[in-house]
Design a protein around this motif. Structure first.
Motif, mmCIF file in Angstrom:
data_model
loop_
_atom_site.group_PDB
_atom_site.id
_atom_site.type_symbol
_atom_site.label_atom_id
_atom_site.label_comp_id
_atom_site.label_asym_id
_atom_site.label_seq_id
_atom_site.Cartn_x
_atom_site.Cartn_y
_atom_site.Cartn_z
ATOM 1 N N ARG A 136 -11.923 15.390 -45.098
ATOM 2 C CA ARG A 136 -12.051 14.337 -46.011
ATOM 3 C C ARG A 136 -12.758 13.013 -45.362
ATOM 4 O O ARG A 136 -13.447 12.324 -45.853
ATOM 5 C CB ARG A 136 -10.939 14.120 -46.877
ATOM 6 N N ALA A 137 -12.317 12.891 -44.129
ATOM 7 C CA ALA A 137 -12.853 11.689 -43.458
ATOM 8 C C ALA A 137 -13.171 12.121 -42.130
ATOM 9 O O ALA A 137 -12.382 13.036 -41.411
ATOM 10 C CB ALA A 137 -11.945 10.583 -43.499
ATOM 11 N N VAL A 138 -14.332 11.548 -41.191
ATOM 12 C CA VAL A 138 -14.661 11.916 -40.069
ATOM 13 C C VAL A 138 -14.653 10.629 -39.110
ATOM 14 O O VAL A 138 -15.240 9.628 -39.421
ATOM 15 C CB VAL A 138 -15.745 12.792 -39.952
ATOM 16 N N ALA A 139 -14.406 10.444 -37.855
ATOM 17 C CA ALA A 139 -14.645 9.361 -37.154
ATOM 18 C C ALA A 139 -15.194 9.984 -35.802
ATOM 19 O O ALA A 139 -14.725 11.176 -35.277
ATOM 20 C CB ALA A 139 -13.306 8.680 -36.793
ATOM 21 N N PRO B 297 -21.283 10.478 -38.583
ATOM 22 C CA PRO B 297 -20.658 9.554 -37.418
ATOM 23 C C PRO B 297 -21.193 10.062 -36.014
ATOM 24 O O PRO B 297 -21.139 8.949 -35.111
ATOM 25 C CB PRO B 297 -19.028 10.215 -37.833
ATOM 26 N N GLY B 298 -21.294 11.366 -35.697
ATOM 27 C CA GLY B 298 -21.527 11.759 -34.346
ATOM 28 C C GLY B 298 -22.897 11.137 -33.644
ATOM 29 O O GLY B 298 -22.969 10.545 -32.595
ATOM 30 N N GLY B 299 -23.882 11.257 -34.718
ATOM 31 C CA GLY B 299 -25.249 10.689 -34.121
ATOM 32 C C GLY B 299 -25.136 9.307 -34.041
ATOM 33 O O GLY B 299 -25.598 8.543 -33.233
ATOM 34 N N ARG B 300 -24.768 8.410 -34.841
ATOM 35 C CA ARG B 300 -24.318 7.215 -34.952
ATOM 36 C C ARG B 300 -23.578 6.445 -33.818
ATOM 37 O O ARG B 300 -24.225 5.361 -33.109
ATOM 38 C CB ARG B 300 -23.835 6.723 -36.451
ATOM 39 N N ALA B 301 -22.576 7.230 -33.460
ATOM 40 C CA ALA B 301 -21.841 6.706 -32.575
ATOM 41 C C ALA B 301 -22.740 6.874 -31.077
ATOM 42 O O ALA B 301 -22.499 6.156 -29.995
ATOM 43 C CB ALA B 301 -20.587 7.702 -32.484
ATOM 44 N N SER C 257 -21.046 2.813 -30.230
ATOM 45 C CA SER C 257 -19.479 2.263 -30.571
ATOM 46 C C SER C 257 -19.013 3.313 -31.731
ATOM 47 O O SER C 257 -19.758 4.434 -32.110
ATOM 48 C CB SER C 257 -19.661 0.945 -31.402
ATOM 49 N N ILE C 258 -17.774 3.188 -32.003
ATOM 50 C CA ILE C 258 -17.216 4.081 -32.803
ATOM 51 C C ILE C 258 -17.810 4.233 -34.321
ATOM 52 O O ILE C 258 -18.307 3.124 -34.737
ATOM 53 C CB ILE C 258 -15.533 4.201 -33.054
ATOM 54 N N ALA C 259 -18.042 5.311 -34.928
ATOM 55 C CA ALA C 259 -18.680 5.406 -36.300
ATOM 56 C C ALA C 259 -17.754 6.055 -37.287
ATOM 57 O O ALA C 259 -17.009 7.388 -36.848
ATOM 58 C CB ALA C 259 -20.056 5.932 -36.237
ATOM 59 N N VAL C 260 -17.853 5.986 -38.553
ATOM 60 C CA VAL C 260 -16.643 6.669 -39.272
ATOM 61 C C VAL C 260 -17.251 7.142 -40.822
ATOM 62 O O VAL C 260 -18.511 6.365 -41.010
ATOM 63 C CB VAL C 260 -15.593 6.161 -39.653
ATOM 64 N N SER C 261 -17.103 8.299 -41.283
ATOM 65 C CA SER C 261 -17.520 8.533 -42.779
ATOM 66 C C SER C 261 -16.237 8.631 -43.239
ATOM 67 O O SER C 261 -15.569 9.475 -43.297
ATOM 68 C CB SER C 261 -18.231 9.919 -42.847
ATOM 69 N N GLN C 262 -15.622 7.590 -44.093
ATOM 70 C CA GLN C 262 -14.287 7.329 -44.679
ATOM 71 C C GLN C 262 -14.380 8.312 -45.915
ATOM 72 O O GLN C 262 -13.164 8.681 -46.512
ATOM 73 C CB GLN C 262 -14.083 5.947 -45.071
#
Length: 774
Positions: free
Chosen positions: A257-260, A222-226, A231-236
């Motif tokens: 368990r999930a990251v934004a 998520p950090g690299g993609r954002a 824009s905001i990126a998540v790993s649900q």
């Protein structure tokens, strides 16, 4: 991009003391509803061990190993009061059912020998989980909104990026649901994301991982993609997300368990990324991602404001340290003036170094004629007494050249108020045009200070003597001459409760201090109490010792009042929302549960009316919360495609047999979430009043930028059209009376216009105009 797991799946824990019966029941439940994923636990202890945050509902027999069902219910409620618990049992009674509901059970269902019983249980599970998820989403949104409000209050007065970073991370993990939060910035050479601040349950996580902004495996989370996508990126689902593999083991060990991740960017400046971690999967819904994106934008704006302020401070430092005028500080020594210090221009213009001039008699750098005026003509005495305006002086350079100047001199005092010398300001008037230019600059500076309610000041840290320019008497209520030293200023101009902070700030200045600042109130005996922002930079001597403060006092009373009024409004809204959300929902939930029990015991036509009343109460609560919490606020304006948002909103309402036709195309500039509120309420209004077969059309209005929503229903009487946007007004028995009020609220928040007319098919037509096209 990683595909998010299906958030509609439901994980059920089925508890029994018979393994075969448990497996059989689990299989029958999964056949009844393919959304259900049923796990079994034999006995209460094993059931409690399985509650890892991923279970959506617990179904239990009454008679289980180690404890009965009610005891297990108490333990589950203690651990997670929002986790639905349903008793499904052979052994039970109305007394047990009532007791279970009273203790917080989501439902009670006796077993019977028919296949339809499991279909009914599956529906009960799905309904209970839907209600729980709605409550959880609202609670998370409320907590996150509260945290963001706290952060916004801090950002108003933030002075450094470091302070912002620490406060953001601390508040998000302390006030919201997040287990961990950190902010990082990109190293341009290595493209590594370097942590700047963190808070929450971390246990060395950042020391053990590597995050980058490029497309390597360490940059696909998520950090690299954002950072790359802006824009905001998540790993649900950390456990199953293939792109999260480089950090999975470390994350799972700490309960992540999930990251934004949201980028911190303002215009063309990329400041870094905000990362937050939750303790359960699918934690970041659409509304929560929008809130985090808006928070990231606000943080980036605060960074930019600090950058601008720092640039201004640097300009002030250059202005006074490298001012285009010459000045010197003198002291009386054996009755004659001696140069105590001077700026670089004074020394350079005369052809000396500052060290050469310190301790030298002032008369040594005057021509004979000017030295005579200084010593024998009373010039220095007039300056010491304050009876000095402007006089001509001719300075003598190291090579014998003469420099014509205009002198302005004022008394210089020590901390006790005793006059010890003078402040001497020399303007080189060898070139008369330069004098006229400087005089014009002085007048413009005076006008700017007066117009902005600001005071330019200089404070001698050794003597406490203060020199000021600007509307001092208007801000402080007394002439500047009555408060010539810091001690006099504290006593006569500063509120008694704020003096100690201001004095301590000045006393704490040391060789490492570059700038200082604070806010304080004026003395209550001098008229209206005002709020003043004090900001200054520290000027040092050749040895690095702080000698003077130079800066601005600015009246911020109006800003403070607006801030205080906003805080009071927020408090009133929070109080109202709390009453609606908790004090009304709790008894309503009990009523819903009791009605379900009653419907199993008897078949009465009155029960359907009660259920309809409960649904109407729930709708009223949701609309009231929307009105109270959203208000006339537009958060993030972005391009919104009308066709896409119309279809999305239609799918989110219970349209029954109604139909939608979208005849409008294009994109508008708007807050996406608020536009969705507007369209959903207009669509519901058409369905509620037009019935099952109503046809709804969204199209372009005649002669205006915007769109309209029309239907072929019964329409709105002309005499009612001015009242339909009032809170509580409704012509439908099932309507809340707040839907169109929310529509008007969204329109006003965007600065649009709305009119109610008759549609082409005789129904109601709502025209929204003055809309900006993207």
């Amino acid at each position: 991009m990683t595909t998010e797991p299906d958030p509609e799946g439901i994980r059920v824990l089925y508890v029994d003391d018979e393994p075969n019966l448990a497996e059989e029941s689990a299989g029958r439940l999964e056949r009844s509803d393919d959304r259900l994923d049923v796990e079994t636990a034999i006995g209460a202890s094993r059931a409690l061990d399985r509650l890892d945050g991923g279970i959506d509902c617990v179904v239990s027999e009454y008679d289980v190993a180690e404890r009965d069902g009610l005891e297990l219910l108490d333990l589950v409620v203690d651990r997670d009061p929002d986790l639905p618990f349903i008793l499904f049992t052979d052994e039970g009674s109305e007394e047990i059912a009532s007791e279970a509901i009273a203790r917080g059970a989501a439902g009670y269902l006796p077993k019977r020998e028919d296949e339809g019983r499991y279909d009914l249980l599956a529906r009960r599970i799905a309904n209970a989980v839907d209600r729980s998820r709605d409550r959880g989403a609202r609670k998370r949104r409320d907590r996150i909104t509260t945290a963001i409000r706290e952060i916004n209050r801090v950002l108003i007065d933030a002075r450094t990026r470091e302070g912002i970073n620490e406060e953001v991370c601390r508040t998000l993990t302390g006030s919201a649901f997040y287990r961990f939060a950190w902010i990082g910035a990109v190293d341009e050479e290595t493209e590594r994301v370097i942590p700047r601040a963190a808070a929450g349950i971390e246990e060395g996580y950042l020391d053990s991982i590597d995050v980058t902004a490029d497309d390597r495996p360490t940059g696909r989370g998520p950090g690299g993609r954002a950072l790359r996508e802006g824009s905001i990126a998540v790993s649900q689902a950390v456990e199953s997300d293939a792109d999260f593999e480089p950090w999975r083991e470390e994350a799972l060990e700490r309960g992540y368990r999930a990251v934004a991740a949201a980028p911190l960017a303002y215009k063309d400046t990329n400041y870094g990324v905000l990362c937050v971690y939750a303790n359960h999967e699918n934690a970041f819904g659409e509304s929560e991602r929008e809130l985090l994106s808006e928070l990231a934008d606000t943080i980036a704006h605060a960074y930019n404001r600090i950058d601008i302020r720092e640039a201004y401070r640097n300009q002030y430092r250059e202005l006074f340290e490298e001012a285009p005028v010459m000045f010197a500080f003198t002291r009386r020594e054996n009755g004659k003036p001696t140069i105590d210090d001077c700026n670089e221009l004074f020394a350079e213009r005369l052809g000396y170094s500052r060290e050469d001039l310190r301790g030298r008699p002032l008369a040594d750098v005057y021509t004979e004629e000017s030295a005579e005026i200084l010593l024998d003509g009373g010039g220095y005495e007039r300056a010491l007494s304050g009876d000095f305006s402007r006089e001509s002086r001719t300075l003598l350079g190291s090579g014998g050249e003469e420099i014509e100047t205009m002198l302005r001199a004022t008394p210089r005092r020590n901390g006790g108020g005793e006059v010890i010398g003078t402040h001497a300001l020399y303007v080189d008037v060898t070139d008369r045009s330069r004098l006229e230019e400087l005089e014009a600059i002085r007048e413009r500076m005076g006008f700017a200070l007066d117009a902005t309610d600001s005071i330019l000041f200089e404070i001698d840290l050794e003597t406490g003597v203060e020199t000021r320019h600007g509307p001092f008497e208007r801000l402080y209520g007394i002439p500047s001459i009555r408060a010539e030293t810091s001690g006099e200023f504290y006593e006569r101009c500063v509120h008694p409760d704020d003096r100690e902070e201001l004095a301590t700030l000045q006393e704490s200045i040391d060789a490492d201090t570059a700038t200082v600042g604070c806010e304080f109130r004026t003395h209550p005996d001098r008229g209206e109490v005002r709020w003043i922002r004090f900001e200054a930079y520290v000027s040092t001597g050749p040895d690095g010792t702080p000698e003077r403060l130079v800066g601005l006092d600015t009246d911020i009373t109006a800003q403070k009042r607006r801030q205080q009024e906003l805080e009071r409004q927020n408090e009133r809204l929070e109080e109202f929302a709390s009453i609606v959300s908790h004090d009304l929902r709790n008894p309503l939930n009990v009523a819903v549960g009791r009605t379900e029990l009653a419907s199993e015991d008897c078949d009465s036509p009155h029960l359907e009316a009660v259920e309809n009343a409960h649904d109407r109460m729930q709708d009223l609560i949701e609309d009231l919360l929307t009105l109270a919490r959203e208000g006339d606020e537009v958060r993030a304006v972005e391009p919104v495609a009308l066709t896409e948002v119309c279809e999305r909103c239609w799918n989110r309402i219970d349209a029954g047999g109604a139909t939608l036709e979208v005849e409008v195309d294009g994109t508008i500039e708007a807050d996406r979430s608020r536009v969705q509120q507007l369209l959903e309420n207009l669509f519901r209004n058409s369905v509620e009043h037009g019935g099952e077969g109503v046809s709804v059309t969204v199209g372009d209005p005649d002669g205006g930028e915007g769109f309209y929503v029309a239907d072929d229903g019964p329409g709105i009487l002309e005499e009612d059209r001015e009242d339909v946007f009032e809170a509580g007004f409704s012509t439908a028995e099932s309507g809340t009376g707040f839907g169109l009020r929310i529509v008007k609220q969204v329109v006003d928040a965007h600065g649009w216009s709305i009119d109610v007319t008759e549609g082409d098919e005789g129904g109601a037509r709502f025209e929204i105009t003055d809309v900006t096209r993207a």
